[in-house]
Design an enzyme around this catalytic site. Structure first.
Site, PDB file in Angstrom:
ATOM      1  N   GLY A 199      13.762 -12.097  43.332  1.00  0.00           N
ATOM      2  CA  GLY A 199      15.179 -12.203  42.950  1.00  0.00           C
ATOM      3  C   GLY A 199      15.429 -11.753  41.518  1.00  0.00           C
ATOM      4  N   LEU A 200      14.490 -11.002  40.927  1.00  0.00           N
ATOM      5  CA  LEU A 200      14.703 -10.490  39.561  1.00  0.00           C
ATOM      6  C   LEU A 200      15.110  -9.024  39.583  1.00  0.00           C
ATOM      7  CD1 LEU A 200      11.718 -12.128  37.658  1.00  0.00           C
ATOM      8  CD2 LEU A 200      14.012 -12.967  38.055  1.00  0.00           C
ATOM      9  N   SER A 201      15.458  -8.548  40.768  1.00  0.00           N
ATOM     10  CA  SER A 201      15.981  -7.189  40.933  1.00  0.00           C
ATOM     11  C   SER A 201      14.992  -6.095  40.606  1.00  0.00           C
ATOM     12  CB  SER A 201      17.241  -6.986  40.092  1.00  0.00           C
ATOM     13  OG  SER A 201      18.254  -7.700  40.665  1.00  0.00           O
ATOM     14  N   SER A 202      13.803  -6.220  41.163  1.00  0.00           N
ATOM     15  CA  SER A 202      12.824  -5.153  40.945  1.00  0.00           C
ATOM     16  C   SER A 202      13.305  -3.859  41.601  1.00  0.00           C
ATOM     17  CB  SER A 202      11.445  -5.557  41.474  1.00  0.00           C
ATOM     18  OG  SER A 202      11.548  -5.975  42.803  1.00  0.00           O
ATOM     19  N   ASP A 260      23.252  -5.888  39.959  1.00  0.00           N
ATOM     20  CA  ASP A 260      21.864  -5.727  39.501  1.00  0.00           C
ATOM     21  C   ASP A 260      21.687  -4.427  38.731  1.00  0.00           C
ATOM     22  OD1 ASP A 260      21.663  -7.954  41.029  1.00  0.00           O
ATOM     23  OD2 ASP A 260      20.525  -7.025  42.644  1.00  0.00           O
TER      24      ASP A 260
END
Ligand code: GLA
Length: 381
Positions: free
Chosen positions: A124-127, A172
């Site tokens: 959920g850290l937008s890789s 994001d």
């Protein structure tokens, strides 16, 4: 940014291609508040963080392009003017962006690309947005294509919407492209107007706790939520939920299913919370920010229904803890991280305590990430 990773990727590029790369850093993001509002043209408050993806670029002097992932130890040859998108493979994000760039810029020269990351995937850290931004920003700069940052954000979003079947919003990509050190971004996803909000408080830090829950179902549930929101907006005679207030929604209550009503109510309330949070930060009222985060979590759990047992457990176990001002699930949901607003001098103890509790309850480990607010995507060499 991770200097070791930078050096490592530089060496990988040099040893494979023998030329000097141009290098870019593309950050992941957190989101303080404003969840599932972006695709409803609403407000969000994300920030870029000091972990992300590093990309090296150089011209290829052979007839095709090469993409190397240092992380997966993979090397792929392809024709940059005929990118093939395989949606079940991570390369789809790169190929989707290349396709979008080609669509806008025409014929592209063959390139060598080397990628590496210190951003956990699927947390959920937008890789995925970090990868899209690395490629769009890096190629735009390297090839001097002249595209604006907002257009690069749309390119990343189009990659997900049109090539990968995920109907995500623009938050994001925007956060990664427009981030600023020590600032949050108050973004209106309808107009893309944005303001920077200085985070001027060394006594509080952000700790992310990753549940490590696989987000297998997240994709279809996400699209379902988006479709439900569009349905409610149409029923209420609006283009999106953005212009809707609670009073108008109540007027249409008998035309909506109970479930759809609750989704829309959550979105209306969450938009208000984002604006209240911006006001509270400016006033230095961080207790209030924490309370708003807690309300967001209840809304996501009870009304929007995108939380899960592990996320709820992590949030519930902060409630009696005086050093935690706020906690909530972050991102699309069904796994991923919680974001915790914690007194800086207690972060370590708090993290340790949560790890122990989580392991005792679920028989597996969660993962802790303490992050700082960083600048957006940039050239680093
Ligand atoms: C994911 C999507 C974003 C946003 C969040 C939920 O991260 O990529 O566009 O919708 O979920 O707020």
């Amino acid at each position: 940014m991770n200097l070791r990773l930078k050096d490592q990727l530089y060496s990988v590029f040099r040893s494979h291609f023998g030329t000097e790369p141009v290098m870019f850093f593309s950050p992941g993001r957190i989101n303080l508040i404003g969840e599932h509002t972006d695709y409803n043209q609403g407000y969000v408050m994300p920030a870029a963080i000091d972990r992300g993806i590093i990309l090296c670029i150089g011209y290829s002097f052979v007839s095709d392009s090469t993409l190397i992932s240092a992380e997966f130890d993979q090397r792929i040859s392809f024709d940059i003017n005929r990118p093939e998108i395989n949606p079940s493979n991570w390369t789809a994000y790169v190929m989707g962006v290349i396709k979008e760039l080609k669509h806008r810029a025409g014929h592209l020269p063959q390139l060598n690309l080397v990628l590496g990351s210190d951003l956990p995937m699927g947390s959920g850290l937008s890789s995925s947005a970090a990868l899209e931004n690395a490629v769009s920003f890096g190629m735009n700069k390297f090839l001097d294509l002249g595209l604006e940052r907002a257009e690069l954000a749309r390119i990343g979003q189009a990659t997900e919407n049109d090539h990968l079947g995920l109907e995500s919003g623009i938050m994001d990509q925007f956060a990664g492209l427009f981030g600023r050190e020590d600032h949050l971004l108050l973004l209106d996803c309808g107009s893309l107007n944005h303001e920077y909000i200085r985070w001027d408080n060394d006594d509080l830090g952000f700790l992310l706790i990753d549940t490590k829950v696989s987000r297998r179902l997240a994709h279809s549930a996400y699209n379902d939520r988006k479709q439900s929101c569009s349905r409610v907006a149409a029923t209420c005679g609006m283009d999106s939920l953005r212009g809707l207030d609670l009073e108008r929604l109540l007027g249409f209550k008998d035309k909506l299913s109970e479930e759809d009503f609750r989704l829309a109510k959550y979105v209306i309330e969450e938009n208000e919370r984002v604006l209240m949070a911006a006001h509270s930060i400016r006033k230095g009222n961080f207790r209030q920010v924490g309370l708003l985060m807690k309300e967001t979590h209840s809304g996501l759990r009870n009304d929007y229904r995108v939380s899960c047992e592990e996320l709820d457990f992590l949030v519930e176990n902060t409630e009696e803890n005086d050093s935690v001002l706020g906690a909530r699930m972050m991102g699309g949901g069904f796994g991923g991280c919680t974001i915790n607003l914690v007194k800086t001098n207690s972060i370590e103890d708090f993290g340790h305590r949560m790890s122990t509790l989580y392991n005792a309850r679920f028989g597996k480990n969660c993962k802790l990430h303490s992050v700082n607010l960083s600048s957006g995507v940039c050239q680093i060499l």
